[in-house]
Design a protein around this motif. Sequence first.
Motif, short mmCIF file in Angstrom:
data_model
loop_
_atom_site.label_atom_id
_atom_site.label_comp_id
_atom_site.label_asym_id
_atom_site.label_seq_id
_atom_site.Cartn_x
_atom_site.Cartn_y
_atom_site.Cartn_z
N TRP A 8 0.85 -1.20 0.00
CA TRP A 8 0.00 0.00 0.00
C TRP A 8 0.88 1.24 0.00
N ALA A 9 1.95 1.22 0.77
CA ALA A 9 2.90 2.34 0.79
C ALA A 9 3.58 2.47 -0.57
N VAL A 10 3.91 1.35 -1.19
CA VAL A 10 4.53 1.37 -2.51
C VAL A 10 3.58 2.00 -3.53
N LEU A 11 2.31 1.62 -3.49
CA LEU A 11 1.34 2.20 -4.42
C LEU A 11 1.16 3.70 -4.18
N LEU A 12 1.11 4.10 -2.92
CA LEU A 12 0.98 5.54 -2.62
C LEU A 12 2.24 6.29 -3.03
N ALA A 13 3.40 5.69 -2.83
CA ALA A 13 4.66 6.32 -3.26
C ALA A 13 4.70 6.43 -4.78
N THR A 14 4.19 5.43 -5.47
CA THR A 14 4.10 5.49 -6.93
C THR A 14 3.23 6.67 -7.36
N ALA A 15 2.08 6.80 -6.73
CA ALA A 15 1.18 7.92 -7.05
C ALA A 15 1.84 9.25 -6.73
N SER A 16 2.59 9.30 -5.64
CA SER A 16 3.25 10.56 -5.27
C SER A 16 4.24 11.00 -6.34
N SER A 17 4.87 10.03 -6.97
CA SER A 17 5.81 10.35 -8.05
C SER A 17 5.10 11.06 -9.19
N MET A 18 3.90 10.61 -9.49
CA MET A 18 3.12 11.23 -10.57
C MET A 18 2.69 12.64 -10.17
N VAL A 19 2.35 12.82 -8.91
CA VAL A 19 1.95 14.15 -8.42
C VAL A 19 3.14 15.10 -8.46
N VAL A 20 4.29 14.63 -7.97
CA VAL A 20 5.49 15.48 -7.97
C VAL A 20 5.84 15.89 -9.41
N GLY A 21 5.83 14.95 -10.32
CA GLY A 21 6.13 15.25 -11.72
C GLY A 21 5.14 16.22 -12.33
N SER A 22 3.87 16.04 -12.01
CA SER A 22 2.84 16.94 -12.53
C SER A 22 3.04 18.37 -12.05
N ILE A 23 3.46 18.52 -10.81
CA ILE A 23 3.71 19.86 -10.26
C ILE A 23 5.04 20.40 -10.79
N TRP A 24 6.09 19.60 -10.73
CA TRP A 24 7.44 20.03 -11.09
C TRP A 24 7.49 20.54 -12.54
N THR A 56 6.36 5.99 -17.16
CA THR A 56 6.71 6.63 -15.89
C THR A 56 5.99 5.96 -14.73
N LEU A 57 4.74 5.61 -14.90
CA LEU A 57 3.98 4.92 -13.86
C LEU A 57 4.62 3.57 -13.51
N ILE A 58 4.98 2.81 -14.53
CA ILE A 58 5.60 1.50 -14.30
C ILE A 58 6.96 1.66 -13.62
N VAL A 59 7.77 2.57 -14.13
CA VAL A 59 9.11 2.78 -13.57
C VAL A 59 9.00 3.33 -12.14
N SER A 60 8.03 4.18 -11.88
CA SER A 60 7.84 4.72 -10.54
C SER A 60 7.45 3.62 -9.56
N PHE A 61 6.63 2.68 -10.01
CA PHE A 61 6.28 1.54 -9.15
C PHE A 61 7.53 0.72 -8.83
N ILE A 62 8.35 0.45 -9.84
CA ILE A 62 9.58 -0.32 -9.61
C ILE A 62 10.49 0.43 -8.65
N THR A 63 10.63 1.73 -8.83
CA THR A 63 11.46 2.54 -7.94
C THR A 63 10.96 2.48 -6.51
N ALA A 64 9.65 2.65 -6.32
CA ALA A 64 9.07 2.61 -4.97
C ALA A 64 9.24 1.23 -4.35
N TRP A 65 9.07 0.19 -5.14
CA TRP A 65 9.21 -1.18 -4.65
C TRP A 65 10.66 -1.45 -4.21
N VAL A 66 11.61 -1.05 -5.04
CA VAL A 66 13.02 -1.24 -4.69
C VAL A 66 13.37 -0.41 -3.45
N LEU A 67 12.88 0.82 -3.38
CA LEU A 67 13.15 1.67 -2.22
C LEU A 67 12.56 1.05 -0.96
#
Length: 143
Positions: A8-24, A56-67
């Motif tokens: 659940w934390a990994v999924l939320l972290a994945t979503a956060s990546s999309m939010v950060v990118g959308s803002i950045w 980006t969504l797929i790679v963000s999930f992998i990044t969050a999972w590895v982290l």
Amino acid sequence: MVPEINYWAVLLATASSMVVGSIWYTPKVFGTRWARLAKVDMDQPGASAVIPIVVTLIVSFITAWVLAGASSIAWHFYGGGYLLAALGTAVILWAGFTAARFITHDAFEGRPSSLTVLNIAHELVTLVIMGVIIGVWPPAGTV
């Protein structure tokens, strides 16, 4: 040892990546500057962004999972607080892999150093936010 991961934390972290990118990368933040430095035409039709967003969504999930996995291993190894382990792991992985690789590739490709700094700063913010999410929501039974 298989690290404990809160998916659940990994999924939320994945979503956060999309939010950060959308803002950045919005034009009012760094989007216009990034597009100019990267020579990206922001006036292209929106449909052309679908594949990069999915990637980006797929790679963000992998990044969050590895982290999450690396944070769990670090926490087991060093002890202390789970949040500190996740944040420390995020920064170390960013410096050793993300920033280092961006700098290397951008140097060989002749990209402007200001573009490199902009991109690696985005990655640092993304990983720190992922680290916070993973760190405050550790796997059940670990803390």
